[in-house]
Design an enzyme around this catalytic site. Structure first.
Site, short mmCIF file in Angstrom:
data_model
loop_
_atom_site.label_atom_id
_atom_site.label_comp_id
_atom_site.label_asym_id
_atom_site.label_seq_id
_atom_site.Cartn_x
_atom_site.Cartn_y
_atom_site.Cartn_z
N GLU A 1 0.75 -1.15 -0.05
CA GLU A 1 0.07 -0.17 0.14
C GLU A 1 0.79 1.36 0.04
O GLU A 1 0.49 2.26 0.12
CB GLU A 1 -0.80 -0.02 1.07
N CYS B 1 -3.58 -3.22 4.49
CA CYS B 1 -2.65 -4.31 5.05
C CYS B 1 -3.12 -5.84 4.41
O CYS B 1 -2.19 -6.59 4.77
CB CYS B 1 -2.63 -4.26 6.48
N ASN C 1 1.12 10.85 18.68
CA ASN C 1 1.00 9.60 19.31
C ASN C 1 1.05 8.47 18.50
O ASN C 1 0.95 7.20 18.87
CB ASN C 1 -0.04 9.44 20.39
N THR D 1 3.64 3.66 16.12
CA THR D 1 3.05 2.43 15.46
C THR D 1 3.36 2.17 13.86
O THR D 1 2.80 1.43 13.25
CB THR D 1 1.54 2.50 15.80
N HIS E 1 -1.69 -10.39 11.95
CA HIS E 1 -1.23 -9.18 11.68
C HIS E 1 -1.08 -8.23 12.71
O HIS E 1 -1.96 -8.27 13.70
CB HIS E 1 -2.25 -8.46 10.46
N ASN F 1 5.19 -2.13 12.79
CA ASN F 1 4.02 -2.61 11.91
C ASN F 1 4.66 -2.35 10.37
O ASN F 1 5.27 -1.23 9.81
CB ASN F 1 2.98 -1.51 12.04
N SER G 1 -7.63 -2.52 6.22
CA SER G 1 -8.77 -1.56 6.04
C SER G 1 -9.79 -1.61 4.96
O SER G 1 -9.24 -2.31 3.87
CB SER G 1 -8.35 -0.20 6.03
#
Length: 425
Positions: free
Chosen positions: A92, A126, A164, A168, A204, A283, A317
């Site tokens: 992606e 993903c 924040n 990730t 995942h 990730n 998603s």
């Protein structure tokens, strides 16, 4: 490695013949990032379960990541590019809406004269890597298969805005060689009690704590389907949840906490070993679940892994998801040993990475943002710390054409480095 044999109309034991994993050679420490971001101590490391995050400088992009992982897989397994009949890419991370990453990778095939290679890029958040994998498996199990291997590449660079969510992120690529008579075989069939029938669960992983919550959901599903739950053993303390309806459980924090506590020992046994790369790199988006598979394969000796059934859950998603399983062959033969041997460098590469301060990490992210899609552009990042055999970006010309080169792979006796790559555009 010889090409696959065609045993007949239904190929036998279709699965993963070989794997290769690539991640950046630099990382930022999540505990130090907590201080830099001025958040509470443990927010990233304990709350999310993340220790380190790999990231790319302006020298690497999705094309270079995939070039690196593909060429390393080919070299380590003594393959010819003529052995590949299908090349599927799941990503992606888009840098060119007309020129696919697969098109760039095909330049590795040029010297072999192999221009007959099916496959395209697949983009669906993903889930793209898993969709690419299914395309490859379905091709081999169809009348269209020409007897050659399929090669699946999943790769991404996950970057978030300052704040924040940035913790990730991550980056990496996984290449998988798909064929018949494989040591990791795609399973058919369905079991009732999923946890009892499987040795491992790989998810995942946007962040590790979410994986633990995901395992607790499977634990809940088995619990609700169990005709006579053992409340003195596995399901102790869950009596009040016996009549819980799934639609009522999704936002029930008390139920989630109870389920995570009750399933913790099983999670530690069956899922936590798969979180090495998720914890240390972050990730990776499309390759995340396959990084988890590689991590699990590294967690035990070959003799301990034979015959294991591994359940994988991939999602992205847009409500695309799939749960499927892989069985490790019961034969501790050369194919399984070769696959595991080629993954053994992961731990060494994790240790050999360079730690970068949060300040420098932040500067690098700002540079990537400011120079994204800039043309012409010459990258300024250093190539000295890149792993041997890594492809990197050398130039973006005024027409947005990208050029790449490769870090030397081997060192010859006189101490000079021998360049094994060549320019790719």
């Amino acid at each position: 490695m010889p090409g696959p044999s065609n045993p007949g109309p239904w190929p036998k034991d279709v699965g993963i013949v070989a794997m290769e994993v690539y991640f950046p050679s630099q990382y930022v420490d999540q505990a130090e990032l907590e201080i830099f971001d001025k958040v509470s101590t443990g927010k990233y490391t304990i709350g999310l379960g993340q220790a380190k995050m790999g990231f790319c400088s302006d020298r690497e992009d999705i094309n270079s990541l995939c070039l690196t992982v593909v060429q390393k897989l080919i070299e380590k397994n003594d393959l010819s590019y003529n052995d590949i009949g299908r090349l599927e890419v799941g990503t992606e991370t888009i840098i060119d809406k007309s020129k696919s990453t697969k098109t760039v990778l095909m330049q590795l095939f040029e010297s072999s004269g192999n221009y007959s290679v099916e496959g395209i890029d697949t983009t669906n958040a993903c889930f793209g890597g898993t969709s690419a994998l299914f395309n490859a498996v379905n091709w081999i199990e169809s009348s269209s298969w020409d007897g050659r291997y399929a090669l699946v590449v999943a790769g991404d660079i996950a970057v978030y805005a300052t704040g924040n969510a940035r913790c990730t992120g991550g980056a990496g690529a996984v290449a998988m060689l798909i064929g018949s008579e494989a040591p990791l075989v795609f399973d058919r069939g369905k079991e009732d009690n999923l946890i009892n029938s499987s040795d491992a669960f790989v998810f995942h992983s946007p962040y590790c704590k979410l994986v633990q919550k995901s395992f607790a959901r499977i634990f809940l599903n088995d619990f609700l389907q169990e005709p006579s739950p053992d409340f003195s053993g596995r399901y102790a303390g869950l009596e009040s949840l016996r009549n819980l309806k799934l639609e009522e459980s999704y936002f029930d924090r008390d139920a989630e906490k109870a389920l995570m506590a009750a399933s913790n020992s099983l999670f530690t046994l069956k899922t936590k070993p798969s979180l090495l790369l998720a914890n240390q790199v972050g990730n990776m988006y499309t390759p995340s679940v396959y990084g988890g598979l590689a991590s699990y394969l590294l967690s035990a000796s070959p003799s301990e892994l034979v015959g294991h059934r591994i359940v994988l859950f991939s999602y992205g998603s847009g409500l695309a998801s799939a749960m499927f399983s892989i069985k490790i062959t019961k034969d501790l033969g050369p194919k399984l040993n070769k696959l595991l041997e080629n993954l053994s460098n992961i731990s060494k590469n994790l240790q050999n990475r360079v730690k970068v301060s949060p300040e420098e990490f932040d500067k690098t992210m700002k540079l990537r943002e400011e120079t994204h899609n800039r043309a012409p552009y010459t990258p300024v990042g250093s190539t000295e710390g890149l792993f041997p055999g890594t492809w990197f970006l050398t130039e973006v010309d005024s027409m947005h054409r990208r050029k790449y080169d490769r870090v030397p792979l081997v060192q010859i006796p006189n101490g000079n480095l021998q360049q094994t790559g060549s320019d790719v555009k």
